[in-house]
Design a protein around this motif. Sequence first.
Motif, short mmCIF file in Angstrom:
data_model
loop_
_atom_site.label_atom_id
_atom_site.label_comp_id
_atom_site.label_asym_id
_atom_site.label_seq_id
_atom_site.Cartn_x
_atom_site.Cartn_y
_atom_site.Cartn_z
N ASP A 1 -26.80 14.87 1.33
CA ASP A 1 -27.18 16.28 1.49
C ASP A 1 -26.96 17.06 0.20
O ASP A 1 -27.79 17.89 -0.20
CB ASP A 1 -26.38 16.93 2.62
CG ASP A 1 -26.75 16.38 3.99
OD1 ASP A 1 -27.74 15.63 4.09
OD2 ASP A 1 -26.04 16.70 4.97
N GLU B 1 -29.82 18.93 -2.15
CA GLU B 1 -29.72 20.35 -2.47
C GLU B 1 -29.70 20.57 -3.98
O GLU B 1 -30.33 21.51 -4.48
CB GLU B 1 -28.47 20.95 -1.82
CG GLU B 1 -28.25 22.42 -2.10
CD GLU B 1 -29.34 23.34 -1.57
OE1 GLU B 1 -29.37 24.52 -1.97
OE2 GLU B 1 -30.17 22.89 -0.75
N ARG C 1 -33.19 20.13 -5.30
CA ARG C 1 -34.01 21.29 -4.92
C ARG C 1 -33.75 22.45 -5.87
O ARG C 1 -34.69 23.10 -6.34
CB ARG C 1 -33.70 21.70 -3.48
CG ARG C 1 -34.59 22.83 -2.95
CD ARG C 1 -34.11 23.32 -1.60
NE ARG C 1 -32.86 24.08 -1.71
CZ ARG C 1 -32.81 25.36 -2.10
NH1 ARG C 1 -33.91 26.01 -2.46
NH2 ARG C 1 -31.65 25.98 -2.16
N ARG C 2 -32.50 22.71 -6.18
CA ARG C 2 -32.15 23.83 -7.05
C ARG C 2 -32.61 23.60 -8.49
O ARG C 2 -32.98 24.55 -9.18
CB ARG C 2 -30.65 24.08 -7.01
CG ARG C 2 -30.19 24.63 -5.66
CD ARG C 2 -28.69 24.83 -5.63
NE ARG C 2 -28.28 25.43 -4.36
CZ ARG C 2 -27.47 26.48 -4.25
NH1 ARG C 2 -26.97 27.05 -5.33
NH2 ARG C 2 -27.15 26.96 -3.07
#
Length: 250
Positions: free
Chosen positions: A49, A53, A56-57
Amino acid sequence: MPSRSSAASSAAAKELAPSGKLRAAINFGNPILATKDAATGEARGVSVDLARELARRLGVPLELVTYPAAGKVVEGVKANEWDVAFVAIDPRRGADMDQTTPYVIIEGAYMVPDASPIKENADVDRQGVRIVVGAGSAYDLFLSREIRKAMLVRAPTSPTVVDTMVRDAMEVAAGVRQQLEADQKRFPGLRMLPGRFMVINQAMATPKGRPEGSRYLNEFIEEMKASGFVGSALSRHHVDGAAVAPPAGR
């Protein structure tokens, strides 16, 4: 986004994903951090996870580079196989990688046969006692420094520690409490020793020589803890016995 300028984030992305994608090392040897879905084989867990994330950032694709044991992850940094990893904080590992502040705290525990005369952790380090530990794991590194009289026997991976102990009639198994408790269900006649022999601080890491990436990663981890992201991931994946690490400086 972490509280940094877009220019700094862009610089971090270039260092953390120099190939244009984020290669994240995932260790299946620690079930608290990652497991394979029994039905699909897909990687899941708090480390997965966090990797998603982060990608994605940074605005880059994610590639999961999977390993059966922590020691293999550490070897992978020398072969330039990954850009970020999830490892236990240890001074030996810091030689080739920059580690963040911890995001999860895990207990290391011992398991023995029911008939063993060993009743507590202090009884383990004695002549004639063989402790099975996953090769290259945080427990291996810690016990290699601390054990004076007992003998360390290294299993190929942490998930094979109890199998090795039972097969070869060894005296003690050392590892992640949750892994040992799961193995206890497979092998009747084993018991956990009370308490813990060490606390493991799990962190993210990136290879040495990426200062902007390292700074960004530290800020990312602190935000993920403060926002509740790490705690929610632990709950979502039904992880017991692990705690979110406190904020840096506490």
